[in-house]
Motif scaffolding. Structure first.
Motif, mmCIF file in Angstrom:
data_model
loop_
_atom_site.group_PDB
_atom_site.id
_atom_site.type_symbol
_atom_site.label_atom_id
_atom_site.label_comp_id
_atom_site.label_asym_id
_atom_site.label_seq_id
_atom_site.Cartn_x
_atom_site.Cartn_y
_atom_site.Cartn_z
ATOM 1 N N ARG A 93 59.571 -16.872 -30.034
ATOM 2 C CA ARG A 93 59.233 -16.223 -31.298
ATOM 3 C C ARG A 93 57.973 -15.366 -31.148
ATOM 4 O O ARG A 93 57.937 -14.216 -31.620
ATOM 5 C CB ARG A 93 59.014 -17.282 -32.381
ATOM 6 C CG ARG A 93 58.687 -16.690 -33.758
ATOM 7 C CD ARG A 93 58.309 -17.788 -34.724
ATOM 8 N NE ARG A 93 57.074 -18.427 -34.336
ATOM 9 C CZ ARG A 93 55.866 -17.928 -34.571
ATOM 10 N NH1 ARG A 93 55.727 -16.754 -35.184
ATOM 11 N NH2 ARG A 93 54.774 -18.579 -34.198
ATOM 12 N N ALA A 150 56.713 -1.500 -32.923
ATOM 13 C CA ALA A 150 56.342 -0.853 -34.182
ATOM 14 C C ALA A 150 55.077 -0.018 -34.009
ATOM 15 O O ALA A 150 54.981 1.101 -34.545
ATOM 16 C CB ALA A 150 56.132 -1.914 -35.259
ATOM 17 N N ALA A 151 54.125 -0.572 -33.248
ATOM 18 C CA ALA A 151 52.887 0.166 -33.013
ATOM 19 C C ALA A 151 53.161 1.431 -32.205
ATOM 20 O O ALA A 151 52.595 2.500 -32.487
ATOM 21 C CB ALA A 151 51.879 -0.720 -32.280
ATOM 22 N N GLN A 195 54.876 3.803 -34.489
ATOM 23 C CA GLN A 195 53.882 4.362 -35.409
ATOM 24 C C GLN A 195 52.999 5.385 -34.710
ATOM 25 O O GLN A 195 52.709 6.465 -35.254
ATOM 26 C CB GLN A 195 53.032 3.222 -35.987
ATOM 27 C CG GLN A 195 51.964 3.669 -36.959
ATOM 28 C CD GLN A 195 52.544 4.234 -38.240
ATOM 29 O OE1 GLN A 195 53.693 3.948 -38.590
ATOM 30 N NE2 GLN A 195 51.763 5.044 -38.936
ATOM 31 N N ARG A 210 58.816 -12.370 -29.123
ATOM 32 C CA ARG A 210 59.607 -11.425 -29.911
ATOM 33 C C ARG A 210 58.754 -10.693 -30.924
ATOM 34 O O ARG A 210 58.863 -9.466 -31.076
ATOM 35 C CB ARG A 210 60.748 -12.179 -30.613
ATOM 36 C CG ARG A 210 61.663 -11.259 -31.425
ATOM 37 C CD ARG A 210 62.839 -12.008 -32.002
ATOM 38 N NE ARG A 210 62.412 -13.036 -32.931
ATOM 39 C CZ ARG A 210 62.440 -14.330 -32.682
ATOM 40 N NH1 ARG A 210 62.839 -14.776 -31.496
ATOM 41 N NH2 ARG A 210 62.057 -15.210 -33.593
ATOM 42 N N GLU A 211 57.912 -11.452 -31.624
ATOM 43 C CA GLU A 211 57.028 -10.813 -32.605
ATOM 44 C C GLU A 211 56.056 -9.855 -31.934
ATOM 45 O O GLU A 211 55.752 -8.787 -32.478
ATOM 46 C CB GLU A 211 56.269 -11.891 -33.385
ATOM 47 C CG GLU A 211 57.161 -12.701 -34.312
ATOM 48 C CD GLU A 211 56.381 -13.760 -35.064
ATOM 49 O OE1 GLU A 211 55.171 -13.929 -34.754
ATOM 50 O OE2 GLU A 211 56.952 -14.404 -35.952
ATOM 51 N N LYS A 212 55.573 -10.259 -30.756
ATOM 52 C CA LYS A 212 54.666 -9.375 -30.030
ATOM 53 C C LYS A 212 55.377 -8.099 -29.612
ATOM 54 O O LYS A 212 54.826 -7.000 -29.756
ATOM 55 C CB LYS A 212 54.130 -10.099 -28.799
ATOM 56 C CG LYS A 212 53.148 -9.273 -27.999
ATOM 57 C CD LYS A 212 52.632 -10.047 -26.798
ATOM 58 C CE LYS A 212 51.660 -9.209 -25.976
ATOM 59 N NZ LYS A 212 51.165 -9.946 -24.787
ATOM 60 N N GLU A 250 58.060 -6.848 -31.020
ATOM 61 C CA GLU A 250 58.336 -6.059 -32.228
ATOM 62 C C GLU A 250 57.088 -5.344 -32.712
ATOM 63 O O GLU A 250 57.155 -4.175 -33.134
ATOM 64 C CB GLU A 250 58.874 -6.973 -33.320
ATOM 65 C CG GLU A 250 60.287 -7.512 -33.037
ATOM 66 C CD GLU A 250 60.726 -8.513 -34.069
ATOM 67 O OE1 GLU A 250 59.892 -8.873 -34.939
ATOM 68 O OE2 GLU A 250 61.900 -8.932 -34.038
ATOM 69 N N ALA A 251 55.956 -6.061 -32.666
ATOM 70 C CA ALA A 251 54.700 -5.440 -33.092
ATOM 71 C C ALA A 251 54.323 -4.281 -32.174
ATOM 72 O O ALA A 251 53.882 -3.218 -32.640
ATOM 73 C CB ALA A 251 53.583 -6.490 -33.112
ATOM 74 N N GLU A 252 54.521 -4.507 -30.863
ATOM 75 C CA GLU A 252 54.228 -3.436 -29.907
ATOM 76 C C GLU A 252 55.161 -2.245 -30.112
ATOM 77 O O GLU A 252 54.722 -1.093 -30.035
ATOM 78 C CB GLU A 252 54.337 -3.969 -28.483
ATOM 79 C CG GLU A 252 53.232 -4.954 -28.110
ATOM 80 C CD GLU A 252 53.416 -5.521 -26.727
ATOM 81 O OE1 GLU A 252 54.498 -5.280 -26.134
ATOM 82 O OE2 GLU A 252 52.499 -6.196 -26.218
#
Length: 241
Positions: free
Chosen positions: A110, A121-122, A125, A113-115, A117-119
């Motif tokens: 998790r 998304a970053a 962005q 995955r979140e990391k 996804e955050a990467e």
């Protein structure tokens, strides 16, 4: 004592009635029979006592053997029960360890995955911001080239013409394609625009005008063209139509 009494009686009778030889033989015979009977009785009693003693010892031995066997069985049963309990506890501990490892793996997955996804998304962005910045710089460079010497409203108006063309079905859908479309903007055709972009040679006013036009500021309505002569709404030296 009874034997001695009988003996004396037989001796008296023998003296009175029989000869010494006959009495002696009778007495000897009787004594032998009596002695044999006594010895037989004593032997029987001794045998009974020995049997009784043997039975008692046998009973004691049996009881002792039974007690030892029961203790051994109890110990074995206790050991087996302890082994069963230890096996159950080991199984529970193993299952708990597996569950802990599973949860740890899920948690790690998790977090990863979140990391990710955050990467992602970053990165998206950052890419979007870079694209927006590139568009602002491109539009600011065009505004500077076309209307850098015009009033601020005229600079915003040039930016609004570009935005109107992007929205129009008669022109391309992206800013770069609209600005570099053949025969439309002379700075793009001459290479001047590229030099301004490469050196960020636009002014702060041109950049602000580009940001306002991108945000929706539009002083010329749906006009798609501007020129120095001709007709239309005049802002500074340009006519927008």
């Amino acid at each position: 004592m009874k034997f001695n009494k009988n003996k004396r009686m037989f001796l008296a009778m023998y003296t009175a009635m029989m000869s010494t030889v006959m009495l002696t033989g009778f007495a000897s015979s009787t004594e032998a029979q009596e002695q044999s009977a006594v010895e037989s009785e004593v032997s029987t009693e001794s045998s009974d006592q020995e049997e009784t003693l043997d039975d008692t010892q046998s009973a004691g031995d049996v009881g002792t053997d039974w007690c030892v066997s029961k203790e051994v069985i109890d110990v074995q049963s206790g050991m087996i029960e302890n082994v069963k309990i230890a096996a159950v506890e080991a199984k529970i501990a193993y299952e708990a360890k597996l569950e802990e490892e599973r949860r740890a793996a899920e948690e790690a997955e998790r977090i990863a995955r979140e990391k990710a996804e955050a990467e992602a998304a970053a990165a998206a962005q950052a890419e979007a911001e870079a694209a927006q910045q590139a568009e602002k710089e491109l539009l600011a460079s065009l505004i500077f080239c076309e209307a850098g010497n015009q009033p601020y409203e005229g600079q915003v108006a040039v930016g609004a013409v570009v935005m109107n063309r992007i929205k129009s079905s008669s022109y391309p859908d992206t800013m770069e394609e609209v600005i570099y479309q053949s025969g439309q903007f002379s700075p793009a055709m001459s290479g001047w625009l590229d030099r301004v972009r490469a050196n960020q040679g636009y002014t702060e006013a041109a950049m602000q005008a580009a940001e306002d036009a991108l945000a929706g500021s539009n002083p010329i309505g749906d006009c798609l063209y501007f020129s120095v002569g001709g007709y239309g709404t005049r802002i500074g030296d340009h006519l927008f139509h």
